[in-house]
Design an enzyme around this catalytic site. Structure first.
Site, PDB file in Angstrom:
ATOM      1  N   CYS B  32     -16.214  11.259 -44.619  1.00 20.78           N
ATOM      2  CA  CYS B  32     -16.609  11.675 -43.271  1.00 20.78           C
ATOM      3  C   CYS B  32     -16.165  13.124 -43.057  1.00 20.78           C
ATOM      4  O   CYS B  32     -14.982  13.447 -43.147  1.00 20.78           O
ATOM      5  CB  CYS B  32     -15.972  10.780 -42.215  1.00 20.78           C
ATOM      6  SG  CYS B  32     -16.245  11.391 -40.534  1.00 20.78           S
ATOM      7  N   CYS B  35     -13.354  13.676 -40.179  1.00 23.53           N
ATOM      8  CA  CYS B  35     -11.982  13.187 -40.291  1.00 23.53           C
ATOM      9  C   CYS B  35     -11.059  14.352 -40.668  1.00 23.53           C
ATOM     10  O   CYS B  35     -11.511  15.378 -41.180  1.00 23.53           O
ATOM     11  CB  CYS B  35     -11.896  12.100 -41.374  1.00 23.53           C
ATOM     12  SG  CYS B  35     -12.513  10.488 -40.828  1.00 23.53           S
ATOM     13  N   HIS B  96     -11.152   7.506 -37.298  1.00 22.46           N
ATOM     14  CA  HIS B  96     -12.568   7.400 -37.645  1.00 22.46           C
ATOM     15  C   HIS B  96     -13.256   6.202 -36.990  1.00 22.46           C
ATOM     16  O   HIS B  96     -14.419   6.290 -36.582  1.00 22.46           O
ATOM     17  CB  HIS B  96     -12.702   7.312 -39.167  1.00 22.46           C
ATOM     18  CG  HIS B  96     -14.109   7.190 -39.644  1.00 22.46           C
ATOM     19  ND1 HIS B  96     -14.956   8.278 -39.728  1.00 22.46           N
ATOM     20  CD2 HIS B  96     -14.835   6.105 -40.050  1.00 22.46           C
ATOM     21  CE1 HIS B  96     -16.148   7.877 -40.177  1.00 22.46           C
ATOM     22  NE2 HIS B  96     -16.091   6.564 -40.379  1.00 22.46           N
ATOM     23  N   ASN B 136     -24.138  11.442 -28.101  1.00 22.88           N
ATOM     24  CA  ASN B 136     -25.018  10.399 -28.590  1.00 22.88           C
ATOM     25  C   ASN B 136     -24.148   9.410 -29.347  1.00 22.88           C
ATOM     26  O   ASN B 136     -23.435   9.806 -30.273  1.00 22.88           O
ATOM     27  CB  ASN B 136     -26.066  10.962 -29.557  1.00 22.88           C
ATOM     28  CG  ASN B 136     -27.024  11.911 -28.871  1.00 22.88           C
ATOM     29  OD1 ASN B 136     -27.332  11.748 -27.694  1.00 22.88           O
ATOM     30  ND2 ASN B 136     -27.495  12.909 -29.596  1.00 22.88           N
ATOM     31  N   HIS B 147     -18.242   8.955 -36.358  1.00 23.95           N
ATOM     32  CA  HIS B 147     -16.868   9.353 -36.043  1.00 23.95           C
ATOM     33  C   HIS B 147     -16.913   9.722 -34.565  1.00 23.95           C
ATOM     34  O   HIS B 147     -17.896  10.327 -34.121  1.00 23.95           O
ATOM     35  CB  HIS B 147     -16.440  10.557 -36.891  1.00 23.95           C
ATOM     36  CG  HIS B 147     -15.010  10.945 -36.714  1.00 23.95           C
ATOM     37  ND1 HIS B 147     -14.031  10.703 -37.659  1.00 23.95           N
ATOM     38  CD2 HIS B 147     -14.371  11.546 -35.677  1.00 23.95           C
ATOM     39  CE1 HIS B 147     -12.870  11.144 -37.224  1.00 23.95           C
ATOM     40  NE2 HIS B 147     -13.047  11.664 -36.010  1.00 23.95           N
ATOM     41  N   HIS B 149     -17.283  11.500 -31.599  1.00 29.63           N
ATOM     42  CA  HIS B 149     -17.507  12.913 -31.298  1.00 29.63           C
ATOM     43  C   HIS B 149     -18.659  13.086 -30.323  1.00 29.63           C
ATOM     44  O   HIS B 149     -19.496  12.201 -30.158  1.00 29.63           O
ATOM     45  CB  HIS B 149     -17.812  13.693 -32.585  1.00 29.63           C
ATOM     46  CG  HIS B 149     -19.172  13.434 -33.163  1.00 29.63           C
ATOM     47  ND1 HIS B 149     -19.493  12.279 -33.856  1.00 29.63           N
ATOM     48  CD2 HIS B 149     -20.302  14.186 -33.154  1.00 29.63           C
ATOM     49  CE1 HIS B 149     -20.751  12.340 -34.260  1.00 29.63           C
ATOM     50  NE2 HIS B 149     -21.266  13.480 -33.836  1.00 29.63           N
ATOM     51  N   GLN B 151     -21.137  16.539 -28.418  1.00 33.07           N
ATOM     52  CA  GLN B 151     -21.693  17.852 -28.731  1.00 33.07           C
ATOM     53  C   GLN B 151     -21.806  18.715 -27.478  1.00 33.07           C
ATOM     54  O   GLN B 151     -21.811  18.198 -26.359  1.00 33.07           O
ATOM     55  CB  GLN B 151     -23.085  17.697 -29.357  1.00 33.07           C
ATOM     56  CG  GLN B 151     -23.095  16.899 -30.643  1.00 33.07           C
ATOM     57  CD  GLN B 151     -24.468  16.917 -31.292  1.00 33.07           C
ATOM     58  OE1 GLN B 151     -24.956  17.963 -31.698  1.00 33.07           O
ATOM     59  NE2 GLN B 151     -25.097  15.755 -31.369  1.00 33.07           N
TER      60      GLN B 151
END
Lengths: 45, 325
Positions: B32, B35, B96, B136, B147, B149, B151
Protein backbone atom coordinates in the site's frame (compact mmCIF):
# COMPACT_ATOMS: atom_id res chain seq x y z
CA UNK A 1 -0.85 21.76 15.54
CA UNK A 2 2.42 21.81 13.62
CA UNK A 3 3.27 20.83 10.07
CA UNK A 4 6.60 19.84 8.62
CA UNK A 5 7.03 20.16 4.87
CA UNK A 6 9.37 17.89 2.90
CA UNK A 7 9.84 17.12 -0.78
CA UNK A 8 9.24 13.52 -1.82
CA UNK A 9 9.66 13.50 -5.61
CA UNK A 10 10.87 16.50 -7.59
CA UNK A 11 9.03 19.41 -6.01
CA UNK A 12 6.06 17.27 -4.97
CA UNK A 13 5.53 18.05 -1.29
CA UNK A 14 4.42 16.08 1.75
CA UNK A 15 3.20 17.60 5.02
CA UNK A 16 3.50 15.84 8.37
CA UNK A 17 0.90 17.18 10.81
CA UNK A 18 1.57 16.69 14.51
CA UNK A 19 -0.56 17.60 17.48
CA UNK A 20 1.36 18.14 20.68
CA UNK A 21 -1.05 20.70 22.10
CA UNK A 22 -4.18 20.05 24.13
CA UNK A 23 -6.65 21.13 21.47
CA UNK A 24 -7.56 17.57 20.69
CA UNK A 25 -8.79 15.30 23.41
CA UNK A 26 -6.72 12.23 22.66
CA UNK A 27 -3.42 11.68 20.93
CA UNK A 28 -2.74 9.01 18.35
CA UNK A 29 -0.68 7.04 20.85
CA UNK A 30 -3.40 7.07 23.44
CA UNK A 31 -6.47 6.30 21.44
CA UNK A 32 -9.44 5.03 23.32
CA UNK A 33 -11.30 2.19 21.69
CA UNK A 34 -14.75 3.10 20.48
CA UNK A 35 -17.45 0.75 19.25
CA UNK A 36 -16.91 -0.14 15.63
CA UNK A 37 -18.95 -2.44 13.42
CA UNK A 38 -17.70 -5.87 12.53
CA UNK A 39 -16.36 -5.94 9.00
CA UNK A 40 -18.24 -7.99 6.47
CA UNK A 41 -17.43 -8.33 2.78
CA UNK A 42 -19.39 -5.96 0.59
CA UNK A 43 -21.67 -7.73 -1.82
CA UNK A 44 -23.70 -6.40 -4.68
CA UNK A 45 -26.09 -7.91 -7.11
CA UNK B 1 -1.41 15.07 -19.75
CA UNK B 2 -4.14 17.15 -18.17
CA UNK B 3 -6.24 19.95 -19.62
CA UNK B 4 -9.60 21.69 -19.37
CA UNK B 5 -11.96 21.30 -22.31
CA UNK B 6 -15.05 23.53 -22.43
CA UNK B 7 -18.43 21.92 -23.07
CA UNK B 8 -20.41 24.63 -24.89
CA UNK B 9 -23.69 22.71 -24.57
CA UNK B 10 -23.62 22.26 -20.80
CA UNK B 11 -21.41 25.33 -20.29
CA UNK B 12 -18.97 23.55 -18.02
CA UNK B 13 -15.39 22.30 -18.06
CA UNK B 14 -14.39 18.68 -18.49
CA UNK B 15 -10.97 17.75 -17.10
CA UNK B 16 -9.02 15.31 -19.23
CA UNK B 17 -6.27 13.64 -17.20
CA UNK B 18 -4.93 10.77 -19.27
CA UNK B 19 -2.02 9.98 -16.93
CA UNK B 20 -4.52 8.90 -14.28
CA UNK B 21 -5.08 5.70 -16.28
CA UNK B 22 -1.69 4.61 -14.90
CA UNK B 23 -2.49 5.25 -11.22
CA UNK B 24 -2.08 2.58 -8.56
CA UNK B 25 -5.00 0.15 -8.65
CA UNK B 26 -5.82 -2.01 -5.62
CA UNK B 27 -2.23 -2.93 -4.68
CA UNK B 28 -1.62 -6.31 -2.98
CA UNK B 29 -1.20 -6.55 0.81
CA UNK B 30 2.14 -5.14 1.92
CA UNK B 31 2.40 -2.75 -1.01
CA UNK B 32 0.00 0.00 0.00
CA UNK B 33 1.59 3.32 -1.04
CA UNK B 34 -0.28 5.17 1.71
CA UNK B 35 1.09 3.15 4.64
CA UNK B 36 4.20 4.29 6.53
CA UNK B 37 7.47 2.98 5.12
CA UNK B 38 8.57 0.04 7.27
CA UNK B 39 12.32 -0.20 8.00
CA UNK B 40 13.87 -2.19 5.16
CA UNK B 41 10.52 -2.55 3.45
CA UNK B 42 8.69 -1.29 0.40
CA UNK B 43 9.10 2.49 0.00
CA UNK B 44 5.71 4.16 0.17
CA UNK B 45 4.66 7.75 -0.40
CA UNK B 46 5.42 8.44 3.29
CA UNK B 47 9.14 8.02 4.09
CA UNK B 48 8.63 7.58 7.82
CA UNK B 49 7.94 4.57 10.11
CA UNK B 50 4.68 6.13 11.35
CA UNK B 51 2.65 9.32 11.19
CA UNK B 52 -0.41 10.96 12.64
CA UNK B 53 -2.02 12.81 9.72
CA UNK B 54 -0.21 13.36 6.43
CA UNK B 55 -1.03 15.42 3.36
CA UNK B 56 0.85 15.08 0.09
CA UNK B 57 0.54 16.27 -3.46
CA UNK B 58 -1.22 13.65 -5.58
CA UNK B 59 1.13 11.69 -7.84
CA UNK B 60 -1.63 11.46 -10.46
CA UNK B 61 -3.31 14.87 -10.26
CA UNK B 62 -6.29 16.12 -12.24
CA UNK B 63 -5.09 19.69 -11.56
CA UNK B 64 -1.39 20.50 -11.28
CA UNK B 65 0.81 23.48 -10.39
CA UNK B 66 2.87 22.52 -13.44
CA UNK B 67 0.12 21.70 -15.93
CA UNK B 68 1.61 21.85 -19.39
CA UNK B 69 0.08 23.22 -22.55
CA UNK B 70 -3.04 21.42 -23.83
CA UNK B 71 -2.66 18.53 -26.25
CA UNK B 72 -4.89 20.23 -28.82
CA UNK B 73 -5.57 23.78 -29.91
CA UNK B 74 -8.91 25.22 -28.92
CA UNK B 75 -11.20 27.53 -30.89
CA UNK B 76 -14.01 29.92 -29.96
CA UNK B 77 -16.52 27.06 -29.88
CA UNK B 78 -14.21 24.68 -28.05
CA UNK B 79 -11.89 26.58 -25.67
CA UNK B 80 -9.14 24.57 -24.00
CA UNK B 81 -7.04 25.64 -21.00
CA UNK B 82 -4.14 24.37 -18.94
CA UNK B 83 -5.39 22.38 -15.95
CA UNK B 84 -3.75 24.58 -13.34
CA UNK B 85 -4.50 23.76 -9.69
CA UNK B 86 -3.47 21.46 -6.86
CA UNK B 87 -4.57 17.95 -5.94
CA UNK B 88 -3.70 16.60 -2.51
CA UNK B 89 -4.20 13.30 -0.70
CA UNK B 90 -5.01 13.37 3.03
CA UNK B 91 -4.05 10.30 5.06
CA UNK B 92 -6.29 9.97 8.11
CA UNK B 93 -4.28 7.32 9.92
CA UNK B 94 -1.27 5.02 9.53
CA UNK B 95 -3.57 2.06 10.31
CA UNK B 96 -4.25 0.48 6.92
CA UNK B 97 -7.38 -1.40 7.94
CA UNK B 98 -9.12 1.54 9.61
CA UNK B 99 -11.80 3.73 8.10
CA UNK B 100 -12.77 7.24 9.11
CA UNK B 101 -15.64 5.65 11.01
CA UNK B 102 -13.19 3.62 13.09
CA UNK B 103 -11.19 6.67 14.13
CA UNK B 104 -11.84 8.18 17.56
CA UNK B 105 -13.62 11.52 17.72
CA UNK B 106 -10.29 13.08 18.72
CA UNK B 107 -8.63 11.88 15.51
CA UNK B 108 -11.55 13.17 13.42
CA UNK B 109 -11.15 16.50 15.22
CA UNK B 110 -7.49 16.54 14.18
CA UNK B 111 -8.54 15.83 10.60
CA UNK B 112 -10.95 18.79 10.67
CA UNK B 113 -8.09 21.02 11.83
CA UNK B 114 -5.97 19.76 8.94
CA UNK B 115 -8.83 20.35 6.49
CA UNK B 116 -9.08 23.89 7.85
CA UNK B 117 -5.37 24.49 7.34
CA UNK B 118 -5.51 23.15 3.79
CA UNK B 119 -8.55 25.31 2.95
CA UNK B 120 -6.72 28.40 4.21
CA UNK B 121 -3.39 27.65 2.52
CA UNK B 122 -4.69 26.47 -0.84
CA UNK B 123 -7.46 29.08 -0.93
CA UNK B 124 -4.87 31.84 -0.50
CA UNK B 125 -3.19 30.92 -3.78
CA UNK B 126 -4.24 33.46 -6.43
CA UNK B 127 -4.95 30.83 -9.08
CA UNK B 128 -7.25 28.81 -6.81
CA UNK B 129 -10.94 29.74 -6.94
CA UNK B 130 -12.41 26.81 -5.05
CA UNK B 131 -11.06 24.27 -2.53
CA UNK B 132 -13.02 21.04 -2.68
CA UNK B 133 -12.42 18.58 0.18
CA UNK B 134 -13.92 15.12 -0.21
CA UNK B 135 -13.63 11.42 0.47
CA UNK B 136 -14.58 8.51 -1.73
CA UNK B 137 -14.91 5.38 0.40
CA UNK B 138 -15.31 1.85 -0.91
CA UNK B 139 -14.40 0.02 -4.07
CA UNK B 140 -17.97 0.40 -5.36
CA UNK B 141 -17.31 4.16 -5.46
CA UNK B 142 -14.13 3.59 -7.45
CA UNK B 143 -11.55 3.76 -4.68
CA UNK B 144 -8.28 2.32 -5.98
CA UNK B 145 -6.34 2.20 -2.69
CA UNK B 146 -7.92 0.79 0.45
CA UNK B 147 -6.28 2.95 3.10
CA UNK B 148 -8.18 5.58 5.11
CA UNK B 149 -7.73 8.74 3.08
CA UNK B 150 -9.51 11.62 1.44
CA UNK B 151 -8.66 14.10 -1.26
CA UNK B 152 -8.52 17.83 -1.91
CA UNK B 153 -8.98 19.36 -5.35
CA UNK B 154 -7.99 23.01 -5.50
CA UNK B 155 -9.87 24.21 -8.60
CA UNK B 156 -8.92 27.07 -10.95
CA UNK B 157 -12.67 27.79 -11.25
CA UNK B 158 -15.83 27.39 -9.18
CA UNK B 159 -17.28 23.96 -10.05
CA UNK B 160 -20.80 23.85 -11.50
CA UNK B 161 -22.52 22.18 -8.57
CA UNK B 162 -21.25 24.91 -6.24
CA UNK B 163 -22.14 27.60 -8.76
CA UNK B 164 -25.72 26.31 -8.76
CA UNK B 165 -25.88 26.39 -4.96
CA UNK B 166 -24.46 29.93 -4.96
CA UNK B 167 -27.09 31.03 -7.47
CA UNK B 168 -30.02 29.53 -5.54
CA UNK B 169 -28.84 30.71 -2.12
CA UNK B 170 -27.96 34.15 -3.51
CA UNK B 171 -31.42 34.52 -5.05
CA UNK B 172 -33.06 33.39 -1.80
CA UNK B 173 -31.04 35.94 0.16
CA UNK B 174 -31.92 38.79 -2.21
CA UNK B 175 -35.59 37.86 -1.94
CA UNK B 176 -35.85 37.22 1.81
CA UNK B 177 -32.67 38.63 3.40
CA UNK B 178 -32.23 35.16 4.92
CA UNK B 179 -29.85 32.27 4.35
CA UNK B 180 -31.42 29.47 2.31
CA UNK B 181 -29.54 26.80 4.25
CA UNK B 182 -30.50 28.28 7.63
CA UNK B 183 -34.14 28.22 6.49
CA UNK B 184 -33.82 24.58 5.39
CA UNK B 185 -32.20 23.59 8.69
CA UNK B 186 -34.93 25.35 10.68
CA UNK B 187 -37.62 23.67 8.58
CA UNK B 188 -36.07 20.23 9.03
CA UNK B 189 -35.73 20.79 12.77
CA UNK B 190 -39.36 21.87 13.06
CA UNK B 191 -40.63 18.97 10.94
CA UNK B 192 -38.39 16.39 12.59
CA UNK B 193 -39.25 13.43 10.35
CA UNK B 194 -36.00 13.55 8.41
CA UNK B 195 -33.66 14.38 11.27
CA UNK B 196 -30.84 11.89 11.88
CA UNK B 197 -28.74 13.56 14.58
CA UNK B 198 -28.25 16.95 16.18
CA UNK B 199 -25.71 18.39 18.61
CA UNK B 200 -24.95 21.91 19.82
CA UNK B 201 -23.37 23.02 16.55
CA UNK B 202 -24.57 20.70 13.75
CA UNK B 203 -27.76 19.13 12.44
CA UNK B 204 -27.76 15.97 10.31
CA UNK B 205 -30.79 15.07 8.22
CA UNK B 206 -31.90 13.44 5.00
CA UNK B 207 -32.99 16.30 2.72
CA UNK B 208 -36.66 16.61 1.73
CA UNK B 209 -35.72 15.98 -1.91
CA UNK B 210 -32.79 13.60 -1.33
CA UNK B 211 -31.44 12.18 -4.58
CA UNK B 212 -29.79 9.13 -3.01
CA UNK B 213 -31.33 6.70 -0.52
CA UNK B 214 -29.74 7.41 2.89
CA UNK B 215 -28.25 10.70 1.64
CA UNK B 216 -27.37 12.74 4.73
CA UNK B 217 -26.54 16.43 4.92
CA UNK B 218 -24.82 17.92 7.96
CA UNK B 219 -25.52 21.66 8.33
CA UNK B 220 -23.80 24.07 10.71
CA UNK B 221 -26.36 25.37 13.22
CA UNK B 222 -24.70 28.79 13.22
CA UNK B 223 -24.43 30.72 9.98
CA UNK B 224 -20.94 30.76 8.44
CA UNK B 225 -19.51 29.71 5.14
CA UNK B 226 -16.16 27.94 5.64
CA UNK B 227 -14.08 25.79 7.96
CA UNK B 228 -11.95 28.80 8.85
CA UNK B 229 -14.99 30.47 10.46
CA UNK B 230 -15.50 27.64 12.97
CA UNK B 231 -14.64 27.79 16.68
CA UNK B 232 -12.78 24.98 18.42
CA UNK B 233 -16.02 23.81 20.00
CA UNK B 234 -17.67 23.71 16.59
CA UNK B 235 -14.77 21.68 15.20
CA UNK B 236 -15.23 19.16 18.01
CA UNK B 237 -19.00 19.12 17.44
CA UNK B 238 -18.47 18.41 13.74
CA UNK B 239 -16.15 15.52 14.62
CA UNK B 240 -18.87 14.16 16.91
CA UNK B 241 -21.56 14.52 14.24
CA UNK B 242 -19.44 12.79 11.59
CA UNK B 243 -18.61 9.94 13.96
CA UNK B 244 -22.26 9.38 14.88
CA UNK B 245 -23.59 9.51 11.31
CA UNK B 246 -20.88 7.23 9.91
CA UNK B 247 -21.34 4.74 12.76
CA UNK B 248 -25.06 4.67 12.06
CA UNK B 249 -24.41 3.73 8.43
CA UNK B 250 -22.11 0.85 9.44
CA UNK B 251 -24.43 -0.44 12.15
CA UNK B 252 -27.55 -0.18 10.01
CA UNK B 253 -26.04 -2.13 7.14
CA UNK B 254 -23.75 -4.45 9.10
CA UNK B 255 -20.62 -3.71 7.10
CA UNK B 256 -18.23 -0.85 6.42
CA UNK B 257 -20.57 1.33 4.38
CA UNK B 258 -19.27 3.08 1.23
CA UNK B 259 -20.00 6.74 0.59
CA UNK B 260 -18.95 9.98 -1.00
CA UNK B 261 -18.39 12.66 1.65
CA UNK B 262 -18.24 16.23 0.34
CA UNK B 263 -17.51 19.53 2.06
CA UNK B 264 -19.32 22.52 0.58
CA UNK B 265 -17.75 25.86 1.42
CA UNK B 266 -17.54 29.36 0.00
CA UNK B 267 -15.27 29.94 -3.02
CA UNK B 268 -11.82 31.44 -2.54
CA UNK B 269 -11.85 33.71 -5.58
CA UNK B 270 -12.05 36.90 -3.54
CA UNK B 271 -15.80 37.36 -3.97
CA UNK B 272 -18.29 37.97 -1.15
CA UNK B 273 -20.33 34.90 -0.32
CA UNK B 274 -21.67 35.75 3.11
CA UNK B 275 -25.03 34.27 2.13
CA UNK B 276 -23.51 30.81 1.60
CA UNK B 277 -23.52 28.22 4.37
CA UNK B 278 -20.97 25.58 5.35
CA UNK B 279 -22.31 22.06 5.14
CA UNK B 280 -21.32 18.48 4.39
CA UNK B 281 -23.17 16.16 2.02
CA UNK B 282 -22.85 12.37 2.16
CA UNK B 283 -23.99 10.28 -0.80
CA UNK B 284 -24.20 6.52 -0.28
CA UNK B 285 -24.07 4.48 -3.49
CA UNK B 286 -26.30 1.70 -2.15
CA UNK B 287 -30.08 1.57 -1.85
CA UNK B 288 -30.04 -1.64 0.20
CA UNK B 289 -27.32 -3.74 1.80
CA UNK B 290 -26.92 -5.70 -1.45
CA UNK B 291 -28.11 -3.36 -4.20
CA UNK B 292 -26.30 -0.43 -5.77
CA UNK B 293 -28.00 2.82 -6.70
CA UNK B 294 -26.88 3.25 -10.30
CA UNK B 295 -26.75 6.61 -11.99
CA UNK B 296 -28.46 5.26 -15.07
CA UNK B 297 -30.31 6.75 -18.03
CA UNK B 298 -32.62 9.19 -16.28
CA UNK B 299 -30.00 10.42 -13.81
CA UNK B 300 -27.14 10.61 -16.34
CA UNK B 301 -29.05 11.50 -19.49
CA UNK B 302 -31.87 13.69 -18.20
CA UNK B 303 -30.35 14.99 -15.00
CA UNK B 304 -33.27 13.86 -12.87
CA UNK B 305 -32.69 11.50 -9.99
CA UNK B 306 -35.16 8.73 -9.25
CA UNK B 307 -35.04 7.92 -5.54
CA UNK B 308 -36.51 4.48 -4.79
CA UNK B 309 -37.03 5.36 -1.12
CA UNK B 310 -38.81 7.86 1.10
CA UNK B 311 -36.44 10.13 3.01
CA UNK B 312 -38.74 10.06 6.06
CA UNK B 313 -38.51 6.24 6.27
CA UNK B 314 -34.76 6.11 5.71
CA UNK B 315 -34.17 8.82 8.33
CA UNK B 316 -36.18 6.78 10.85
CA UNK B 317 -33.97 3.77 10.10
CA UNK B 318 -30.83 5.82 10.66
CA UNK B 319 -32.17 7.35 13.90
CA UNK B 320 -32.88 3.86 15.22
CA UNK B 321 -29.44 2.54 14.27
CA UNK B 322 -26.72 2.58 16.92
CA UNK B 323 -25.80 4.98 18.34
CA UNK B 324 -29.56 5.62 18.67
CA UNK B 325 -30.65 9.26 18.43
Amino acid sequence: MKKERILIEGDRYLLYYTFDDEETEDSHKARKPEPVPEARPETND
Amino acid sequence: MSELRWNPVLEEWTVTATHRQERTFLPPPGYCPLCPTAPGGFTTEVPAPTYDIVVFENKFPSFSRHAGPPSVEGNPLHPVERSIGVCEVVLYSPNHKNTLTDEPVGQIHKLIRVWTDRFAELGARPEIKYVFIFENKGEVIGVTINHPHGQIYAFPYIPPRITRELESSGAHYRKTQRCLFCDIRADEQQDGRRLVYRNAAFTAFIPFSARYPYEVHIYANRHYSALTDMTGDEQRALADALKVVLLKYDHLFGFSFPYMLLLHQRPTDGGLYDYYHFHIEIYPPMRTATKLKYLAGCESGAGTFINDTLPEEKAAELRAAEPKT
